[in-house]
Scaffold this active site. Structure first.
Site, short mmCIF file in Angstrom:
data_model
loop_
_atom_site.label_atom_id
_atom_site.label_comp_id
_atom_site.label_asym_id
_atom_site.label_seq_id
_atom_site.Cartn_x
_atom_site.Cartn_y
_atom_site.Cartn_z
N LYS A 76 -25.00 55.27 -12.52
CA LYS A 76 -23.88 55.39 -13.73
C LYS A 76 -22.92 56.11 -13.25
O LYS A 76 -23.14 57.03 -12.44
CB LYS A 76 -24.76 56.00 -14.96
CG LYS A 76 -23.97 56.08 -16.12
CD LYS A 76 -24.75 56.51 -17.37
CE LYS A 76 -24.01 56.73 -18.71
NZ LYS A 76 -24.80 57.34 -19.75
N SER A 151 -24.94 54.27 -23.92
CA SER A 151 -23.63 54.35 -22.84
C SER A 151 -24.10 53.94 -21.69
O SER A 151 -23.22 53.44 -20.89
CB SER A 151 -23.07 55.56 -22.98
OG SER A 151 -23.96 56.74 -22.44
N SER A 175 -28.81 57.23 -24.84
CA SER A 175 -28.03 56.02 -23.99
C SER A 175 -28.95 55.81 -22.76
O SER A 175 -28.40 54.94 -22.03
CB SER A 175 -26.93 56.89 -23.42
OG SER A 175 -25.83 56.90 -24.34
N1 GLN Z 1 -24.58 56.77 -28.90
C1 GLN Z 1 -24.65 58.25 -28.81
C2 GLN Z 1 -23.41 58.64 -28.91
O1 GLN Z 1 -22.34 57.79 -28.87
C3 GLN Z 1 -25.48 58.72 -27.66
C4 GLN Z 1 -24.91 58.53 -26.23
C5 GLN Z 1 -25.61 59.11 -25.15
O2 GLN Z 1 -26.66 59.05 -25.21
N2 GLN Z 1 -24.96 59.55 -24.17
O3 GLN Z 1 -22.92 59.81 -28.67
#
Ligand code: GLN
Length: 485
Positions: A76, A151, A175
């Site tokens: 990532k 994400s 995420s």
């Molecule tokens: N969807 C959540 C957010 O927008 C979690 C994102 C994540 O785990 N990085 O913060």
């Protein structure tokens, strides 16, 4: 070649049936063929990948190769990779070439793995659909009109479409698990502190944790083995022995008690997803597990608590992106304030700005007690619910996501609807617990993920529970037809 598991690839490499160079070239060719459609990779490291693969092949000849030597992977784009752009999905870091490697990257390099490239992600890991990336949205390989989740959506799409055998992700509120669920992968978010955060660009430091995104629990265990461990460069990493994640995968599940929280089967859960999850739980009963209904009464506080804590932490973490030391700098600033405001105004996208505003507000004098302190108290209540639950059960199960993959654009104008995509995953980050998502079936051709939450440092058990299920089901072996060839 691209349908093989990590251990099959490892055996083939060790036996000399394939070389790492050939394997790496095969994946690079697939990336060339399919990435245009998916936008899963932001950066492709063709030259360095082939050089790493050549080194790996030398190690096989010298007899110094380990279990992961020569196996390609994707990171990532939140992990610093020395000499390679590390953008975090943001215009702010579009020009940032990391001067050092994250510990995770260093460990997997040392294990002999080959870096294919860096994967797309929501900007600074904020999002649940991979639509906030500066580099454009990622498509779900199961239906390219739909989101892959976020994400870590680029990593998820890359592994699901077999453009990498495995990838890393990070999980602050879901995420790793939510994109794993939406793309039919096995994703593991370890206990907070299990994996070093050094060199992993911080979103919300008390919640962020890295983990593997894989096609099976067995593959995830192999990567986890190389990722986990104490790191003196990360003061929040925990000095706790790393077990062998691969040896106990086959332990029978007789006597295992699974807790089902009533709150995870609420009105917000899609009925067809619920049916799929119930069928998976039945399967666990036939594997010898006992089911117990439990309650996590403070679940309703999780999303509001997270959306105070995470923005608060991100507002301080992102203050270092000021146009001075690294990252985007506006043209011709007239004074220091102009430099700050224009660099940040131009460099950050809309969702990131929304979070910084919310977080700065929550931390400001006069509001700190009302919001941030209150959120920290709620966080403790959420954690205490889990501590009480794990006195009665070994693992907790439920859905990973309330729905299957939604259509691109469906939630982009409604941040709150987007935030609710993580309603079942966020609590574990607030509590610091490990959680997994594994493939459990399909609804209208779209994957459904079963979430398994464990007690602190119980990753080996989670992997075992996932692996036993994967031995009697083949959901995890399904791959999207459009990218099979
Ligand atoms: N969807 C959540 C957010 O927008 C979690 C994102 C994540 O785990 N990085 O913060």
């Amino acid at each position: 070649m691209h349908t093989k598991s990590l251990s099959e690839l490892s055996t083939a490499l060790h036996n000399g049936d394939i070389t790492s160079v050939a394997l790496t070239q095969h994946y690079l060719d697939r990336i060339k063929q399919y990435n245009g459609e998916l936008n899963a990779y932001i950066t492709i490291c063709e030259e360095s990948a082939l050089a790493q693969a050549t080194d790996a092949d030398t190690q096989f000849k010298a007899g110094t190769a380990g279990p992961l030597t020569g196996i390609p992977l994707a990171h990532k784009d939140i992990f610093c990779t020395q000499g390679v752009r590390t953008s975090c999905g943001s215009k702010m870091l579009d020009n940032f070439i990391a001067p050092y490697n994250a510990t995770v990257v260093e460990k997997l390099n040392t294990a002999g793995m080959v870096l294919l490239g860096k994967t797309n992600m929501d900007e600074f890991a904020m999002g649940s659909s991979n639509e906030t990336s500066f580099y454009g949205a990622v498509s779900n390989p199961w239906d390219t009109d739909r989101v892959p989740g976020g994400s870590s959506g680029g990593s998820a799409a890359a592994v699901a479409a077999q453009l990498a055998p495995i990838a890393t992700g990070t999980d602050t509120g879901g995420s790793i698990r939510q994109p794993a669920a939406l793309c039919n992968l096995t994703g593991l978010k370890p206990t907070y502190g299990r994996i070093s955060r050094y060199g992993m660009i911080a979103f919300a430091s008390s919640l962020d944790q890295a983990g593997p995104m894989a096609r099976s629990a067995e593959d995830a265990a192999m990567l986890m083995q190389a990722m986990a461990g104490f790191d003196e460069r990360d003061s929040t990493s925990v000095d706790h022995p790393v077990p062998d994640y691969t040896t106990d995968l086959n332990t029978p599940l007789d006597g295992l008690t699974i807790g089902l929280p009533t709150e995870y089967f609420d009105a917000g859960l899609d009925p067809a997803v619920n049916d799929t999850i119930q069928a998976a739980i039945k399967q666990y009963e036939t594997l010898g597990a006992t089911i117990k209904e439990i309650s996590l009464p403070n679940t309703k506080l999780a999303v509001p608590t997270y959306y105070v804590v995470a923005p608060a932490e991100c507002s301080t973490n992102l203050s270092r992106m000021d146009g001075v030391r690294f990252g985007h700098r506006c043209e011709d600033p007239v004074d220091l304030e102009d430099l700050y405001t224009r660099s940040r105004g131009e460099g950050f996208g809309e969702e990131v700005k929304r979070r910084i505003m919310t977080g700065t507000y929550a931390l400001s004098a006069g509001y700190y007690d009302a919001y941030y302190l209150k959120a920290q108290q709620c966080r403790r209540l959420i954690r205490d619910d889990f501590v009480a639950a794990f006195k009665q059960v070994d693992v907790i199960m439920g859905p990973t996501s309330p729905t299957t993959a939604f259509k691109a654009g469906e939630k982009t104008d409604d941040p709150v609807a987007m935030y609710l995509a993580d309603i079942y995953t966020i609590s574990t980050n607030l509590a610091g617990l490990p959680g997994m998502s594994i493939p459990a079936g399909f609804v209208d051709g779209l994957p459904v993920g079963l979430q398994i939450i464990g007690n602190y440092f119980d990753e080996a058990r989670l992997l075992n529970v996932a692996h036993r299920y994967q031995q009697v089901t083949d959901w995890h072996q399904q791959a999207p037809d459009a990218f099979a060839g």
